[in-house]
Design a protein around this motif. Structure first.
Motif, PDB file in Angstrom:
ATOM      1  N   PRO A 166     -18.511-110.949 -56.328  1.00 23.17           N
ATOM      2  CA  PRO A 166     -17.428-110.988 -55.358  1.00 23.17           C
ATOM      3  C   PRO A 166     -16.552-112.107 -55.264  1.00 23.17           C
ATOM      4  CG  PRO A 166     -19.935-110.633 -54.042  1.00 23.17           C
ATOM      5  CD  PRO A 166     -20.111-111.003 -55.543  1.00 23.17           C
ATOM      6  N   VAL A 167     -15.415-111.720 -54.991  1.00 22.25           N
ATOM      7  CA  VAL A 167     -14.204-112.590 -55.199  1.00 22.25           C
ATOM      8  C   VAL A 167     -14.723-114.148 -54.185  1.00 22.25           C
ATOM      9  CG1 VAL A 167     -11.990-113.141 -54.519  1.00 22.25           C
ATOM     10  CG2 VAL A 167     -12.713-111.121 -55.441  1.00 22.25           C
ATOM     11  N   ARG A 168     -15.162-113.835 -53.154  1.00 25.54           N
ATOM     12  CA  ARG A 168     -15.522-115.109 -52.130  1.00 25.54           C
ATOM     13  C   ARG A 168     -16.713-115.905 -53.022  1.00 25.54           C
ATOM     14  NH1 ARG A 168     -17.505-113.722 -46.167  1.00 25.54           N
ATOM     15  NH2 ARG A 168     -15.452-113.033 -45.962  1.00 25.54           N
ATOM     16  N   ALA A 169     -17.629-115.378 -53.692  1.00 25.22           N
ATOM     17  CA  ALA A 169     -18.633-116.233 -54.514  1.00 25.22           C
ATOM     18  C   ALA A 169     -17.868-116.976 -55.424  1.00 25.22           C
ATOM     19  CB  ALA A 169     -19.524-115.113 -55.089  1.00 25.22           C
ATOM     20  N   VAL A 170     -17.024-116.157 -56.153  1.00 27.22           N
ATOM     21  CA  VAL A 170     -16.254-116.925 -57.335  1.00 27.22           C
ATOM     22  C   VAL A 170     -15.594-118.070 -56.599  1.00 27.22           C
ATOM     23  CG1 VAL A 170     -14.409-116.824 -59.109  1.00 27.22           C
ATOM     24  CG2 VAL A 170     -16.074-114.986 -58.819  1.00 27.22           C
ATOM     25  N   ILE A 171     -14.844-117.869 -55.572  1.00 29.09           N
ATOM     26  CA  ILE A 171     -14.186-118.989 -54.775  1.00 29.09           C
ATOM     27  C   ILE A 171     -14.967-120.306 -54.219  1.00 29.09           C
ATOM     28  CG2 ILE A 171     -12.768-119.663 -52.861  1.00 29.09           C
ATOM     29  CD1 ILE A 171     -11.287-117.003 -52.889  1.00 29.09           C
ATOM     30  N   GLN A 172     -16.039-119.972 -53.884  1.00 30.51           N
ATOM     31  CA  GLN A 172     -17.145-120.937 -53.597  1.00 30.51           C
ATOM     32  C   GLN A 172     -17.493-121.785 -54.751  1.00 30.51           C
ATOM     33  OE1 GLN A 172     -20.303-118.908 -51.572  1.00 30.51           O
ATOM     34  NE2 GLN A 172     -19.191-118.683 -49.870  1.00 30.51           N
ATOM     35  N   VAL A 173     -17.799-121.015 -55.888  1.00 30.81           N
ATOM     36  CA  VAL A 173     -18.175-121.890 -57.190  1.00 30.81           C
ATOM     37  C   VAL A 173     -16.950-122.853 -57.652  1.00 30.81           C
ATOM     38  CG1 VAL A 173     -18.740-121.513 -59.601  1.00 30.81           C
ATOM     39  CG2 VAL A 173     -19.582-120.288 -57.850  1.00 30.81           C
ATOM     40  N   LEU A 174     -15.812-122.157 -57.313  1.00 28.98           N
ATOM     41  CA  LEU A 174     -14.484-123.150 -57.917  1.00 28.98           C
ATOM     42  C   LEU A 174     -14.453-124.159 -56.761  1.00 28.98           C
ATOM     43  CD1 LEU A 174     -11.544-120.241 -58.700  1.00 28.98           C
ATOM     44  CD2 LEU A 174     -12.948-121.643 -60.289  1.00 28.98           C
ATOM     45  N   PHE A 175     -14.487-124.171 -55.600  1.00 29.69           N
ATOM     46  CA  PHE A 175     -14.488-125.108 -54.431  1.00 29.69           C
ATOM     47  C   PHE A 175     -15.681-126.169 -55.019  1.00 29.69           C
ATOM     48  CE2 PHE A 175     -12.595-122.628 -51.040  1.00 29.69           C
ATOM     49  CZ  PHE A 175     -11.324-123.041 -51.413  1.00 29.69           C
ATOM     50  N   SER A 176     -16.867-125.851 -55.359  1.00 29.02           N
ATOM     51  CA  SER A 176     -18.107-126.705 -55.672  1.00 29.02           C
ATOM     52  C   SER A 176     -17.469-127.618 -56.809  1.00 29.02           C
ATOM     53  CB  SER A 176     -19.151-126.165 -55.977  1.00 29.02           C
ATOM     54  OG  SER A 176     -19.642-125.360 -54.827  1.00 29.02           O
ATOM     55  N   GLU A 177     -16.854-126.879 -57.968  1.00 27.07           N
ATOM     56  CA  GLU A 177     -16.605-127.612 -59.123  1.00 27.07           C
ATOM     57  C   GLU A 177     -15.422-128.598 -58.708  1.00 27.07           C
ATOM     58  OE1 GLU A 177     -17.821-127.682 -62.179  1.00 27.07           O
ATOM     59  OE2 GLU A 177     -19.530-126.716 -61.061  1.00 27.07           O
ATOM     60  N   GLN A 178     -14.590-128.005 -57.790  1.00 28.57           N
ATOM     61  CA  GLN A 178     -13.531-129.286 -57.475  1.00 28.57           C
ATOM     62  C   GLN A 178     -13.908-130.447 -56.927  1.00 28.57           C
ATOM     63  OE1 GLN A 178     -10.281-128.568 -58.481  1.00 28.57           O
ATOM     64  NE2 GLN A 178      -9.478-130.448 -57.402  1.00 28.57           N
ATOM     65  N   ASN A 179     -14.771-130.192 -55.806  1.00 29.21           N
ATOM     66  CA  ASN A 179     -15.493-131.294 -55.153  1.00 29.21           C
ATOM     67  C   ASN A 179     -16.334-132.281 -56.336  1.00 29.21           C
ATOM     68  OD1 ASN A 179     -14.742-130.265 -52.768  1.00 29.21           O
ATOM     69  ND2 ASN A 179     -16.291-129.217 -52.315  1.00 29.21           N
ATOM     70  N   LYS A 180     -16.920-131.754 -56.965  1.00 26.50           N
ATOM     71  CA  LYS A 180     -17.819-132.449 -58.134  1.00 26.50           C
ATOM     72  C   LYS A 180     -16.768-133.138 -58.922  1.00 26.50           C
ATOM     73  CE  LYS A 180     -21.625-129.258 -58.682  1.00 26.50           C
ATOM     74  NZ  LYS A 180     -22.332-128.216 -59.707  1.00 26.50           N
ATOM     75  N   LEU A 181     -15.637-132.574 -59.343  1.00 29.53           N
ATOM     76  CA  LEU A 181     -14.747-133.268 -60.080  1.00 29.53           C
ATOM     77  C   LEU A 181     -14.053-134.256 -59.414  1.00 29.53           C
ATOM     78  CD1 LEU A 181     -13.038-133.267 -62.840  1.00 29.53           C
ATOM     79  CD2 LEU A 181     -11.302-131.632 -61.608  1.00 29.53           C
ATOM     80  N   ASN A 182     -13.647-133.988 -58.113  1.00 29.84           N
ATOM     81  CA  ASN A 182     -13.253-135.258 -57.265  1.00 29.84           C
ATOM     82  C   ASN A 182     -14.136-136.415 -57.301  1.00 29.84           C
ATOM     83  OD1 ASN A 182     -10.684-133.626 -56.818  1.00 29.84           O
ATOM     84  ND2 ASN A 182     -11.648-132.836 -54.831  1.00 29.84           N
TER      85      ASN A 182
END
Length: 414
Positions: free
Chosen positions: A282-298
């Motif tokens: 689902p799109v929501r699951a993909v967005i959660q993965v992107l948010f998690s990767e963004q936090n890791k990157l930050n």
């Protein structure tokens, strides 16, 4: 001769149990079951160790039932119940009596019998339909030492006519739940739970190929373990992706239920990249993965900046003894820039997918209905885009001033 061997084993307990079992029962294996039980009772009366008794039972059982040996050496058996001159029913009852007698003489100690042998014995017991009490005894013993089981022996086929799956998933779910309850009661270390978690994820990946596996069975087995047991969710994500491949007709709600099992913060970079490009999620699951990767990157950027600067993120944290060279700092910055570009690219793809889904919904609805209700969904999409821009932190994730509201306003005016 046998009494002398028994006395030697009692005197020298360091002898190999398998070697002792071979010496004692190479001749006794040709005896019938009643005499074997009497001989085993005499051995127990002499105070022989339980692990040695367990190896004797396993050696005797593998001589009569080659499938219990685990090495596919069917020609080692002394007899074959299927090839005996008796009828099929008599042979079946004889094998059933043999298995029930073996379960009755098992030593009560925990690690006296190998777990893989017990799993093979349980497979045979289910095949010949032994009494429920013997089956429950085997399941209880296996749950004591489930962390020692292998995936090959755990894949027990289902012999029930009411079960539509190839593997007995309900049996494995009972074993895992009982193991978790016993582990919580014993308060043992987390090493055993981690082993069982990896075993369950591998089993789910194999069982998910079956198109008859229901969502409830998959969810029950995946949720049987606590969430903190899995240090990384790559194995569980692989199992869920396999399930979605084998079940292309899964509804959106079912996909959401499966994705709730995954913690996006526990995915490796490779699994996160695969999940961000996975069209089955689902799109929501993909967005959660992107948010998690963004936090890791930050966090990675913050820590790299703290090493390059004079200030440490923690007051009591000492900087490393060796200073980074200019070449190393440039290489690290280039890597961070590349990761950031990858995240921005994935965010753009996610946004494009969301816009395409909205257009498909708009085409299906009528023009006036779209005019009344489409603005609400567009506002939700705008809020999600603004949330992605805030998480990025530097304002580079914007996709232009043209928002979905502006696009739809122009279409309405036109």
């Amino acid at each position: 001769m046998k009494k002398a061997s028994l006395q030697d084993s009692a005197t020298f307990p360091g002898k190999t149990s398998q070697f002792a079992a071979e010496c004692w029962f190479d001749d006794a294996c040709i005896l019938n079951m009643d005499y074997f039980v009497k001989t085993l009772a005499g051995i127990k009366a002499k105070g022989v160790r339980s692990d040695l008794i367990g190896s004797i039972i396993a050696h005797y059982a593998s001589k009569w039932l080659p499938e219990l040996s685990g090495d596919n050496a069917c020609d080692r058996g002394l007899t074959n119940f299927e090839e005996s001159p008796e009828s099929v029913t008599a042979s079946w009852m004889k094998k059933r009596f043999f298995v029930e007698t073996l379960v009755g003489v098992l030593p009560p100690e925990k690690d006296s019998i190998p777990c893989n042998f017990l799993l093979r014995l349980l497979r045979t017991a289910n095949m010949v339909a032994v009494e429920p009490t013997y089956r429950a005894e085997l399941e209880k013993r296996i749950s004591w030492q489930l962390d020692q089981a292998s995936l090959k022996e755990l894949m027990i086929p289902s012999f029930s006519h009411t079960c539509g799956t190839l593997l007995d998933v309900e049996l494995v779910t009972r074993l895992v739940k009982r193991f978790v309850n016993l582990d919580e009661a014993a308060k043992s270390g987390a090493a055993a739970l981690i082993k069982v978690a990896k075993l369950v994820d591998s089993y789910l990946a194999e069982a998910a190929v079956d198109a008859n596996l229901s969502l409830s069975e998959f969810d029950d087995l995946a949720s049987a373990l606590p969430s903190h047991v899995r240090a990384i969710d790559d194995g569980l994500y692989r199992a869920i992706d396999t399930y979605l491949k084998a079940h292309p007709g899964a509804t959106k709600q079912e996909r959401k239920i499966l994705c709730r099992l995954i913690d996006s913060r526990k995915l490796s970079p490779e699994a996160s990249l695969h999940a961000a490009q996975n069209e089955r999620l689902p799109v929501r699951a993909v967005i959660q993965v992107l948010f998690s990767e963004q936090n890791k990157l930050n966090r990675h950027v913050d820590w790299s900046g703290s090493f390059s600067g004079t200030r440490s993120p923690n007051p009591g944290f000492d900087p490393p003894g060796r200073c980074f060279s200019k070449r190393e700092m440039n290489a690290q910055q280039m890597e961070i820039k590349k990761l950031r570009e990858d995240v921005l690219r994935l965010q753009g793809q996610c946004y494009a997918m969301q816009m395409q889904m909205e257009r498909m919904v708009e085409k299906k609805k009528g023009f006036f209905r779209w005019k009344k209700l489409g603005i609400v969904s567009s506002l939700k999409s705008v809020s999600s885009v603004e949330k992605i821009e805030e998480v990025d932190g530097e304002g580079e994730a914007g996709f232009g001033r043209l928002t979905p509201v502006d696009m739809k306003t122009k279409l309405v005016k036109g």
